[in-house]
Design an enzyme around this catalytic site. Structure first.
Site, mmCIF file in Angstrom:
data_model
loop_
_atom_site.group_PDB
_atom_site.id
_atom_site.type_symbol
_atom_site.label_atom_id
_atom_site.label_comp_id
_atom_site.label_asym_id
_atom_site.label_seq_id
_atom_site.Cartn_x
_atom_site.Cartn_y
_atom_site.Cartn_z
ATOM 1 N N ASP A 166 0.750 -1.125 -0.051
ATOM 2 C CA ASP A 166 -0.145 -0.120 -0.037
ATOM 3 C C ASP A 166 0.840 1.306 -0.149
ATOM 4 O O ASP A 166 0.667 2.199 0.703
ATOM 5 C CB ASP A 166 -1.004 -0.109 1.189
ATOM 6 C CG ASP A 166 -1.982 1.022 1.278
ATOM 7 O OD1 ASP A 166 -2.287 1.577 0.178
ATOM 8 O OD2 ASP A 166 -2.189 1.471 2.335
ATOM 9 N N ASN A 408 6.279 -7.915 6.535
ATOM 10 C CA ASN A 408 4.917 -7.281 7.069
ATOM 11 C C ASN A 408 3.721 -8.105 6.448
ATOM 12 O O ASN A 408 3.602 -8.144 5.238
ATOM 13 C CB ASN A 408 4.950 -5.837 6.661
ATOM 14 C CG ASN A 408 3.281 -5.343 7.188
ATOM 15 O OD1 ASN A 408 3.366 -4.999 8.241
ATOM 16 N ND2 ASN A 408 2.805 -5.073 6.033
ATOM 17 N N GLU A 409 3.115 -8.548 7.250
ATOM 18 C CA GLU A 409 1.783 -9.432 6.804
ATOM 19 C C GLU A 409 1.832 -10.354 5.909
ATOM 20 O O GLU A 409 0.970 -10.356 4.652
ATOM 21 C CB GLU A 409 0.704 -8.252 6.528
ATOM 22 C CG GLU A 409 0.337 -7.073 7.671
ATOM 23 C CD GLU A 409 -0.934 -6.254 7.241
ATOM 24 O OE1 GLU A 409 -1.222 -6.345 6.079
ATOM 25 O OE2 GLU A 409 -1.374 -5.745 8.230
ATOM 26 N N ASN A 466 -1.219 -6.269 13.239
ATOM 27 C CA ASN A 466 -1.860 -5.328 12.545
ATOM 28 C C ASN A 466 -3.152 -5.391 12.668
ATOM 29 O O ASN A 466 -3.752 -6.549 12.107
ATOM 30 C CB ASN A 466 -1.450 -4.681 11.482
ATOM 31 C CG ASN A 466 -0.046 -4.668 11.139
ATOM 32 O OD1 ASN A 466 0.887 -4.322 12.108
ATOM 33 N ND2 ASN A 466 0.593 -4.810 9.799
ATOM 34 N N TYR A 468 -7.491 -3.514 12.171
ATOM 35 C CA TYR A 468 -8.179 -2.091 11.835
ATOM 36 C C TYR A 468 -9.629 -2.473 12.254
ATOM 37 O O TYR A 468 -10.394 -2.387 11.351
ATOM 38 C CB TYR A 468 -8.150 -1.575 10.463
ATOM 39 C CG TYR A 468 -6.624 -1.408 10.115
ATOM 40 C CD1 TYR A 468 -6.133 -0.006 10.513
ATOM 41 C CD2 TYR A 468 -5.540 -2.122 9.741
ATOM 42 C CE1 TYR A 468 -4.816 0.496 10.349
ATOM 43 C CE2 TYR A 468 -4.232 -1.754 9.539
ATOM 44 C CZ TYR A 468 -4.026 -0.442 9.775
ATOM 45 O OH TYR A 468 -2.768 0.065 9.696
ATOM 46 N N TYR A 472 -11.624 -1.645 8.440
ATOM 47 C CA TYR A 472 -11.802 -2.866 7.322
ATOM 48 C C TYR A 472 -12.872 -3.807 7.940
ATOM 49 O O TYR A 472 -13.419 -4.406 6.923
ATOM 50 C CB TYR A 472 -10.578 -3.666 6.964
ATOM 51 C CG TYR A 472 -9.773 -2.563 6.288
ATOM 52 C CD1 TYR A 472 -9.933 -1.959 5.318
ATOM 53 C CD2 TYR A 472 -8.269 -2.175 6.902
ATOM 54 C CE1 TYR A 472 -8.910 -0.984 4.595
ATOM 55 C CE2 TYR A 472 -7.342 -1.346 6.288
ATOM 56 C CZ TYR A 472 -7.830 -0.754 5.365
ATOM 57 O OH TYR A 472 -6.920 -0.019 4.509
ATOM 58 N N GLU A 505 0.259 -1.811 14.175
ATOM 59 C CA GLU A 505 -0.772 -0.871 13.324
ATOM 60 C C GLU A 505 -2.165 -1.093 13.833
ATOM 61 O O GLU A 505 -2.686 -2.032 14.022
ATOM 62 C CB GLU A 505 -0.743 -1.589 11.770
ATOM 63 C CG GLU A 505 0.750 -1.365 11.053
ATOM 64 C CD GLU A 505 0.207 -1.491 9.611
ATOM 65 O OE1 GLU A 505 -0.587 -1.623 8.949
ATOM 66 O OE2 GLU A 505 1.547 -1.988 9.018
ATOM 67 N N TRP A 550 -0.803 3.455 13.158
ATOM 68 C CA TRP A 550 -0.630 3.494 11.460
ATOM 69 C C TRP A 550 -1.267 4.763 11.191
ATOM 70 O O TRP A 550 -2.507 4.736 11.225
ATOM 71 C CB TRP A 550 -1.181 2.233 10.818
ATOM 72 C CG TRP A 550 -0.676 2.247 9.511
ATOM 73 C CD1 TRP A 550 -1.818 2.659 8.288
ATOM 74 C CD2 TRP A 550 0.323 2.097 8.766
ATOM 75 N NE1 TRP A 550 -1.022 2.599 7.131
ATOM 76 C CE2 TRP A 550 0.478 2.111 7.379
ATOM 77 C CE3 TRP A 550 1.691 1.498 9.259
ATOM 78 C CZ2 TRP A 550 1.484 2.060 6.482
ATOM 79 C CZ3 TRP A 550 2.845 1.474 8.342
ATOM 80 C CH2 TRP A 550 2.654 1.710 6.827
ATOM 81 N N LYS A 569 -4.429 7.622 6.796
ATOM 82 C CA LYS A 569 -4.299 7.043 8.270
ATOM 83 C C LYS A 569 -3.191 7.626 9.069
ATOM 84 O O LYS A 569 -3.171 7.402 10.167
ATOM 85 C CB LYS A 569 -4.205 5.488 8.342
ATOM 86 C CG LYS A 569 -5.660 4.602 7.710
ATOM 87 C CD LYS A 569 -5.316 3.301 8.157
ATOM 88 C CE LYS A 569 -6.589 2.694 7.427
ATOM 89 N NZ LYS A 569 -6.372 2.370 5.982
HETATM 90 C C1 GCB Z 1 -1.820 -2.559 6.645
HETATM 91 C C2 GCB Z 1 -0.566 -2.397 6.069
HETATM 92 C C3 GCB Z 1 0.035 -1.275 5.668
HETATM 93 C C4 GCB Z 1 -1.391 -0.193 5.057
HETATM 94 C C5 GCB Z 1 -2.527 -0.491 5.935
HETATM 95 C C6 GCB Z 1 -3.728 0.290 5.546
HETATM 96 O O1 GCB Z 1 -2.364 -3.542 7.382
HETATM 97 O O2 GCB Z 1 0.447 -3.198 6.708
HETATM 98 O O3 GCB Z 1 0.785 -1.300 4.667
HETATM 99 O O4 GCB Z 1 -1.205 0.722 4.569
HETATM 100 O O5 GCB Z 1 -2.629 -1.554 6.589
HETATM 101 O O6 GCB Z 1 -3.907 1.523 5.890
HETATM 102 O O7 GCB Z 1 -4.560 -0.507 4.937
#
Ligand code: GCB
Length: 593
Positions: A166, A408-409, A466, A468, A472, A505, A550, A569
Site C-alpha cells: 500500500d 509485514n503481513e 496489525n 483495523y 476494514y 498497526e 498507523w 491514516k
Molecule cells: C496494513 C498494511 C499497511 C497499510 C495499512 C492500511 O495492514 O501493513 O501497509 O497501509 O494496512 O492502511 O490499509
C-alpha cells in the site's frame, strides 16, 4: 559496508544534484548505446528523489519499467581505490562508466558499492545508471505486470503493474550517490556485539573487515572525547573486547553515545558512534538495560511531497523530532530498510527502531496462494535471505535498533509459509551477533475454530500484529473497537503464554479538516476515537509491550477507490501538520514518559 566518511585517509563526495533522465519504455536503451551517449531529449531529474512525482507526466507517476540516469564526472584525485556508493537504487540497477557495465544490483532499498578503480578516462566521464522498477515474484517486495485489454478505448494488451503493498511503487535513485576515494588497504566493515551481565551492559566485543591484513587499534572515546578504553589486534578478523570503566548506558531518556575509532596500521582510520545498551524479551516485558520499556510510537514511511520515498534530510529531521516531541520512544521502518541517516539520528535522539526488511505484499488476501511454485519460491527466499543478512550487517551497530522485522503481513495462513519463515528466523539469529528479538508482523487472526492460524508466529520473540477494527471490519461501528481490541491480544496470549504482544498497526483514515459529531468515518473525530478506544484496551493488559499507530503521516499510494490521493491514516498530514489524533497521542505518550 561502512557509511561514507571524510578524514585524512578517506574522502567521500556526494554526487547529489540534478542529473539527466530518460524513460526507456521499449527497454532498448542499452542496444541504442545510451550507456555511452545519453539520448536526445533527456529531462532534468534530482538525485536523490523518486522520479514518480517530480514531473507532470502522468506516465511517469505510475511508471513500471526502465529508465536511465546520466551524469558527467571529471576524473577525480589519484587515490588507489575509487568506489561509487548507492544508498538505494530502486529496484534493479545497472551501473555503467563510459559505456562499460560495471555492476548489476537487485537490492532495492539497500546500499551497494561499485569499484571504479582503473576505469577512469582523462577529463570527462559518463556515469549512466539503468533503473528497472518492475517487480516479479522473485523480487522483494514482489509484484507483477498484468496484461489488460481495455476494449472501449481501443487499447489492447495494456500492461499494468500489480502489487499488494500500500504505497506507490517509487523508483529511481532514492538515496545519495557517493564517490569514495580510499587507500589501497581500507576498512570495509565492523562487527560489534554488546557484552552484558545480568541485563547490565558492560562493554563490546569487536572485530572488523578490511581489504588487507595488518594490526588494528581500537579506541573508545566518551562524549567529551576522552579515551575510556583501547585494545590492539594482530589483524582485522581478531576479536577484541573493550570495557569502559564507568559504563554510561544508552536509552531513550539518555541517548549517550561513545565514539569508536578504528585505525588500520598506518593505512586507514574510521570513526563512528556506538551506544551501550542491552535488550531482552521476557513473557511479560520488553527489557532495556534490565528495565521494562513500553514501545510507544508510530509506524512510518519515508514519503514526502515531490520526492516521494526519496531521502530528504529536512523530512527526516522533522519526522524524528516530531515523534520525540509527541513523547514517542520508537518507530518501525515500515515497510523497508530506511536511509542510514535515519538510524544515526535515532541513535542521537534516543528512539528505538523496529527495523523491517522490504518483504511486504506477500499476501493476496486469499485470492490465490502466495507460497507456491510459480510465485514466492526458492529464488524469492534466496533474495529475501540475502537482503536480511545485508540489513543486519548494515544496521546491527545501532543502539537504536532493538528488533528485526522479517516481513509485514505475509500470508502466514499458508502451510508452506512455515518452512519459508523457519529458515529466515534461523538465519536472522545466526547473523546478528547480538541475536536481537525478531518478529514477523502478522495480519492473520490468532485462531480459527480453536486452531492457530499463523505458521510464523511460533518463531517470533514478540507477537506483533496489525488490526483495523471499525475500519476494514465493521466500518463505521466505533462501538466494537474496545471489545475487539481487547479480545485479540488475549487470544494471541492464549496461543503463546510465554510471548509478549505488541500492536504494530491500528488506526483509521481521516481527511484533515473533516469534522463530525457524532464521529463518522474519514472525520478527524472518528480517527481519534478509534485510536483512543484501542489504547483503553491495551492499557488493561500487562503483557502488551507496545503500541504503534498507523501511520505517523499520510502517504502516497497507487490510485484506487479506497485511497484519497494516498492513504490518510496518518495522524499528521503528508506535510506534517497534526490532526486531532496526534494531539490525543501527544497527551497520552507524554503522560507515560
Ligand atoms: C496494513 C498494511 C499497511 C497499510 C495499512 C492500511 O495492514 O501493513 O501497509 O497501509 O494496512 O492502511 O490499509
Amino acid at each position: 559496508m561502512l557509511y561514507p566518511q571524510n578524514n585524512f585517509y578517506r574522502h567521500a563526495q556526494k554526487l547529489d544534484g540534478v542529473w539527466m533522465f530518460a524513460k526507456d519504455t521499449s527497454d532498448d536503451g542499452e542496444a541504442r548505446g545510451w550507456a555511452t551517449q545519453p539520448p536526445a531529449g533527456t529531462i532534468p531529474m534530482p538525485v536523490p528523489a523518486a522520479f514518480n512525482e517530480i514531473t507532470e507526466d502522468p506516465d511517469l507517476r505510475d511508471y513500471f519499467g526502465v529508465a536511465w540516469y546520466f551524469v558527467r564526472l571529471e576524473k577525480p584525485d589519484d587515490s588507489p581505490v575509487h568506489k561509487l556508493r548507492f544508498g538505494a537504487a530502486v529496484y534493479h540497477a545497472g551501473v555503467y562508466l563510459n559505456g562499460e557495465k560495471l555492476h548489476q544490483s537487485h537490492l532495492g532499498k539497500l546500499p551497494f558499492e561499485v569499484d571504479l578503480s582503473g576505469k577512469w578516462q582523462e577529463g570527462d566521464n559518463l556515469l549512466a545508471v539503468r533503473i528497472d522498477t518492475r517487480l516479479s515474484w522473485q523480487t522483494v517486495p514482489p509484484g507483477c505486470q498484468k496484461s489488460k485489454r481495455i476494449p472501449d478505448i481501443n487499447i489492447e494488451d495494456h500492461q499494468r503493474p500489480e502489487y499488494h503493498f500500500d504505497f506507490l511503487n517509487n523508483g529511481g535513485l532514492l538515496r545519495s550517490v557517493w564517490l569514495l576515494s580510499l587507500p589501497a588497504n581500507h576498512l570495509t566493515g565492523i562487527t560489534l556485539k554488546t557484552l552484558s551481565q545480568n541485563d547490565q551492559p558492560q562493554g563490546w566485543e569487536l572485530c572488523c573487515q578490511a581489504t588487507g591484513s595488518c594490526p588494528v587499534q581500537y579506541r573508545i572515546l566518551d562524549a567529551k572525547g576522552h579515551e575510556v578504553a583501547n585494545a590492539n589486534a594482530k589483524q582485522p578478523s581478531s576479536t577484541v573486547t573493550l570495557h569502559p570503566e564507568y559504563p554510561h548506558l544508552w536509552s531513550p531518556d539518555s541517548p549517550y553515545l561513545y565514539s569508536l575509532e578504528i585505525t588500520l596500521g598506518s593505512d586507514d582510520r574510521y570513526k563512528t558512534k556506538i551506544g551501550l545498551r542491552c535488550i531482552r524479551v521476557v513473557p511479560d516485558a520488553f527489557l532495556l538495560n534490565g528495565s521494562r520499556i513500553y514501545l510507544r510510537g508510530c509506524a512510518t514511511h519515508e514519503d514526502f511531497h515531490l520526492v516521494g520515498q526519496g531521502h530528504n534530510d529536512a523530512r527526516l529531521v522533522r519526522d524524528l523530532t516530531m515523534l520525540k516531541n509527541m513523547g514517542a520512544n520508537s518507530f518501525r521502518t515500515a515497510h523497508y530498510p530506511y536511509d542510514e541517516s535515519a538510524y544515526r539520528l535515532a541513535d542521537e535522539l534516543g528512539l528505538l527502531v523496529i527495523d523491517e526488511t522490504a518483504a511486504v505484499g506477500f499476501n493476496s488476501w486469499t485470492s490465490y496462494p502466495i507460497f507456491s511454485d510459480n510465485r514466492v519460491d526458492e529464488q524469492t527466499l534466496a533474495v529475501h535471505k540475502d537482503m536480511l543478512v545485508r540489513l543486519i550487517e548494515r544496521d546491527h551497530m545501532h543502539p537504536s535498533v532493538v528488533m528485526w522485522s522479517i516481513a509485514n503481513e505475509p500470508a502466514c495462513y499458508e502451510a508452506e509459509a512455515e518452512e519459508y519463515f523457519r529458515q529466515l528466523f534461523e538465519l536472522c539469529r545466526a547473523s546478528d551477533p547480538e541475536c536481537r528479538p525478531t518478529t514477523v508482523v502478522q495480519s492473520s487472526w490468532p485462531e480459527s475454530n480453536g486452531k492457530l492460524v499463523s505458521r510464523s508466529a511460533q518463531f517470533c520473540d514478540v507477537i506483533c500484529y496489525n488490526r483495523y477494527a471499525a475500519w476494514y471490519f465493521d466500518p463505521g461501528h466505533l462501538e466494537v473497537v474496545e471489545k475487539q481490541s481487547l479480545d485479540e491480544p488475549i487470544a494471541w496470549r492464549q496461543m503463546f503464554p510465554d510471548k509478549p504482544v505488541m500492536i504494530t498497526e491500528f488506526g483509521a483514515d481521516a481527511i484533515a479538516g473533516m469534522h463530525s459529531s457524532p464521529p463518522v468515518m474519514f472525520s478527524e473525530e472518528y480517527q481519534k476515537e478509534t485510536i483512543a478506544a484501542y489504547t483503553r484496551s491495551l492499557d488493561k493488559l500487562s503483557y502488551v509491550v507496545g503500541e504503534h499507530v498507523w501511520n505517523m503521516c499520510d502517504f502516497m499510494t497507487k490510485q484506487g477507490t479506497v485511497r484519497v490521493m494516498g492513504n490518510r491514516k496518518g495522524v499528521h498530514t503528508r506535510d506534517r501538520q497534526p490532526k486531532l489524533a496526534a494531539h490525543f497521542l501527544k497527551e497520552r505518550w507524554r503522560r507515560m514518559e
